[in-house]
Scaffold this active site. Structure first.
Site, short mmCIF file in Angstrom:
data_model
loop_
_atom_site.label_atom_id
_atom_site.label_comp_id
_atom_site.label_asym_id
_atom_site.label_seq_id
_atom_site.Cartn_x
_atom_site.Cartn_y
_atom_site.Cartn_z
N LEU A 1 0.87 -1.17 0.00
CA LEU A 1 0.00 0.00 0.00
C LEU A 1 0.90 1.22 0.00
CD1 LEU A 1 -1.85 -2.33 0.87
CD2 LEU A 1 -3.00 -0.76 2.43
N ILE A 2 1.12 1.79 -1.18
CA ILE A 2 2.13 2.83 -1.35
C ILE A 2 1.49 4.21 -1.43
CG2 ILE A 2 2.17 2.57 -3.88
CD1 ILE A 2 5.26 3.12 -3.64
N LYS B 1 -8.56 3.65 7.36
CA LYS B 1 -7.58 2.56 7.21
C LYS B 1 -8.28 1.22 7.01
CE LYS B 1 -3.61 4.68 7.52
NZ LYS B 1 -2.73 4.56 8.68
N GLY C 1 3.55 0.61 5.63
CA GLY C 1 4.70 1.26 6.25
C GLY C 1 4.43 1.72 7.67
N GLN D 1 -1.97 4.11 14.58
CA GLN D 1 -0.95 3.07 14.64
C GLN D 1 -0.63 2.64 16.08
OE1 GLN D 1 2.30 4.44 12.16
NE2 GLN D 1 0.94 4.75 10.42
N CYS E 1 -7.34 26.12 0.64
CA CYS E 1 -7.33 25.25 1.82
C CYS E 1 -6.16 25.68 2.69
CB CYS E 1 -7.25 23.77 1.45
SG CYS E 1 -5.65 23.28 0.76
#
Length: 482
Positions: A183-184, A265, A287, A296, A456
Site C-alpha cells: 500500500l504505497i 484505514k 509502512g 498506529q 485550503c
C-alpha cells in the site's frame, strides 16, 4: 570482463535442494536485469558463486552497478581470469596487476584456493606478499588494517586477480518468496517497507489510494517505478490505482470525527484485500510504525487487521522516523518523499488512539459499502513497465494567485468541520464553501461565469483539486495563496 557473484550467507546455509533453487532463481534474475545491457552476456551458476561474463567493455560500470542492486547478492568481485603454472607465476601476475596500487601503501595478501595443488593458501600469501614487499620499495606489509588488501583466488589451474570488491544489498532473490501487495503513498514509510520486502525475496506489486487527483498519482507512480526499476526489474509487477475520493467523502459525511482515521484505514485494507484476492497475492505490506500516528496504536492496528483475512506485513513496526528516513536516503526515495504532498481535511482533528470495536462497527453501518465496491471494481491496473511513458505526459498547470479581481470568488474546499471551526473571511471578495470531496459532482453547479479561487489551509489539496478540475475542462479555476 568477468564478475564473480557471492551469495548472501543465509542462502548458503539452506538445505541442498533449497540452496540450488535459490541459486537458480538468482541466476535467472541476473539474466533478466542484465540482458538489456549486453545480449551476449553469459551467466553461469556454480554451487557457491555465479559467474557473469560480458564482452562489451563499455558496459562495465552499468553492469557492475546493476549487480549491486539485485537482491540475493552479498558482494561482487570484478576479476581478471588468467592461467598460471606455479607460485612464482602467481607472484609475477600479482606484481603486474597491483604494483601501482601498492606504491607508498601498506598491504597484505589474502588467498582463497579450490582444487588440488602442491601448496596451501597460506604459502601463497607468504610467497606473493614477500615478493611484492621486495619488488615495491615504498610498500610495506601490514597484516591488520592495511591500506590495500590484495585478494587472489586460485581455482585449479586458473588465477583470479581481484580488481575490485563491491557490496550488494544482500537478502533473498526475488521470486523465492510469494508475491505481496504494498500500500504505497509515496512517503518515506511505504517506499522503505516495499524495498524491505523486495530484499527479502518477494515480488512487490503496488496499490495506491488516490486522494488528490492526477498530480498525486503521477508522483506516486514515479516512486513505484523507481523502486521497481532499481531493485526489482527482474520481474513484471502491477501498479493498481484506486480513486478513493468518493470513499473519503462518504467517511467525512457519515462517520464521527474521532473514528475517521481508523475507519479510513479499515476501508483501505478492505479494498486492498479485494485487489490481492483478485490477483492471487498472499499478503499486504504497509509502512506503519508503532505509535507514529493515532491509527498506529496496538488497539487500532488490531481493529484495522480484523476487517480482512489477508496477512498484513509491517516491516517498519519497531522503527523510529529517523531510521526510516535514513533508509529512504540510502535507497534513493528520500527526495520523492520530501516533495510528496500531504492532505488537509482527510484525517480527523481529534482522532482516537484506542478505538472501540463496537463503536467503529456502529459508525461503519452508516457507510454505503457500494461506494467501496465501485471504486475497487473501477481500479486502474497497469504494468509498471508502462509507467515511465505514462508519467512523462504533462500535468495541466494551474495558476496560483495572492490577490483577487472583480470577477473572482474564493472557494473554501476544507471539510465542513474545519470550516465551522475556522470560518474563512476575506474582505472585498465573496467566499463560498464546497468541501473538496464534493467538487467532482457539485462544481459544475456553480456560476461558471465566475473565476473560482480554490483555498485550503496548506495549499496542497487546493492545487490538486484545481488540477483535477482543469483536466475535466474547467478553465475558470485558480489556487488562492495569500
Amino acid at each position: 570482463m568477468k564478475f564473480i557473484i557471492k551469495l548472501f550467507p543465509e542462502i548458503t546455509i539452506k538445505s541442498q535442494s533449497v540452496r540450488l533453487r535459490f541459486i537458480k532463481i538468482l541466476t535467472g534474475n541476473i539474466r533478466n536485469v542484465l540482458k538489456h545491457y549486453d545480449e551476449t552476456l553469459a551467466v553461469v551458476r556454480h554451487w557457491d558463486n555465479i559467474e557473469v561474463r560480458a564482452k562489451d567493455e563499455n558496459q562495465r560500470l552499468v553492469i557492475r552497478d546493476a549487480l549491486t542492486r539485485i537482491p540475493g547478492i552479498h558482494h561482487i568481485l570484478e576479476v581478471e581470469d588468467v592461467p598460471f603454472t606455479d607460485m612464482h607465476d602467481i607472484f609475477e601476475k600479482a606484481l603486474a596487476q597491483y604494483r601501482e596500487q601498492l606504491e607508498g601503501k601498506t598491504f597484505c595478501v589474502r588467498v582463497k584456493r579450490r582444487g588440488k595443488h602442491e601448496f596451501s593458501s597460506i604459502e601463497v600469501e607468504r610467497y606473493v606478499g614477500g615478493g611484492l614487499n621486495q619488488h615495491i620499495e615504498s610498500a610495506r606489509v601490514k597484516l591488520t588494517n592495511p591500506d590495500v588488501t590484495v585478494h587472489l583466488e586460485v581455482e585449479d589451474d586458473r588465477l583470479l586477480l581481484i580488481k575490485g570488491r563491491y557490496e550488494g544489498i544482500g537478502g533473498f532473490p526475488i521470486g523465492t518468496q510469494e508475491d505481496v501487495l504494498s500500500l504505497i503513498s509515496g512517503g518515506f514509510d511505504s517506499g522503505v517497507s516495499s524495498y524491505m520486502l523486495m530484499r527479502r525475496g518477494c515480488r512487490v506489486h503496488y496499490c495506491f489510494f488516490n486522494l488528490g487527483g492526477a498530480a498525486h498519482e503521477i508522483g506516486v507512480r514515479q516512486v513505484a517505478h523507481y523502486l521497481w526499476n532499481r531493485f526489482g526489474s527482474s520481474h513484471r509487477v502491477r501498479f493498481v490505482a484506486i480513486n478513493f475520493e468518493p470513499v473519503v467523502g462518504e467517511i467525512l459525511e457519515k462517520v464521527d470525527d474521532g473514528q475517521m482515521g481508523v475507519v479510513l484505514k479499515r476501508m483501505m485494507v478492505r479494498a486492498a484485500s479485494k485487489v490481492a484476492e483478485r490477483y492471487g497475492v498472499q499478503a499486504l505490506v504497509t509502512g506503519e510504525a508503532l505509535g507514529q500516528v493515532s491509527s498506529q496504536t496496538l488497539t487500532n492496528l488490531r481493529l484495522i487487521d480484523n476487517v480482512s483475512d489477508t496477512l498484513i506485513l509491517r516491516p517498519l513496526i519497531s522503527y523510529d522516523k529517523e531510521h526510516i528516513i535514513n533508509l529512504a536516503r540510502q535507497i534513493g526515495t528520500e527526495d520523492f518523499a520530501r516533495t510528496m504532498p500531504e492532505y488537509c481535511g482527510v484525517i480527523s482533528k481529534s482522532p482516537t488512539v484506542k478505538a472501540i470495536k463496537a463503536k467503529i462497527e456502529a459508525e461503519e453501518e452508516n457507510f454505503d459499502f457500494s461506494i467501496l465496491d465501485k471504486v475497487v471494481e473501477e481500479a486502474n491496473n497497469v504494468d509498471i513497465r508502462e509507467i515511465a511513458q505514462q508519467t512523462q505526459q504533462e500535468v495541466v498547470e494551474v495558476e496560483t494567485v495572492s490577490g483577487f479581481g472583480p470577477n473572482d470568488v474564493i472557494l473554501d474546499i476544507r471539510s465542513v468541520d474545519e470550516q465551522d471551526d475556522k470560518p474563512l473571511k476575506v474582505e472585498g471578495v465573496d467566499v463560498v464553501s464546497l468541501p473538496f470531496y464534493k467538487l467532482s459532482t457539485k462544481f459544475g453547479d456553480l456560476d461558471q461565469s465566475k473565476t473560482w479561487l480554490l483555498w485550503c489551509e496548506r495549499g496542497v489539496m487546493s492545487r490538486l483539486q484545481a488540477l483535477y478540475l482543469r483536466e475535466q475542462g474547467f478553465a475558470n479555476v485558480k489556487v488562492y495563496r495569500p
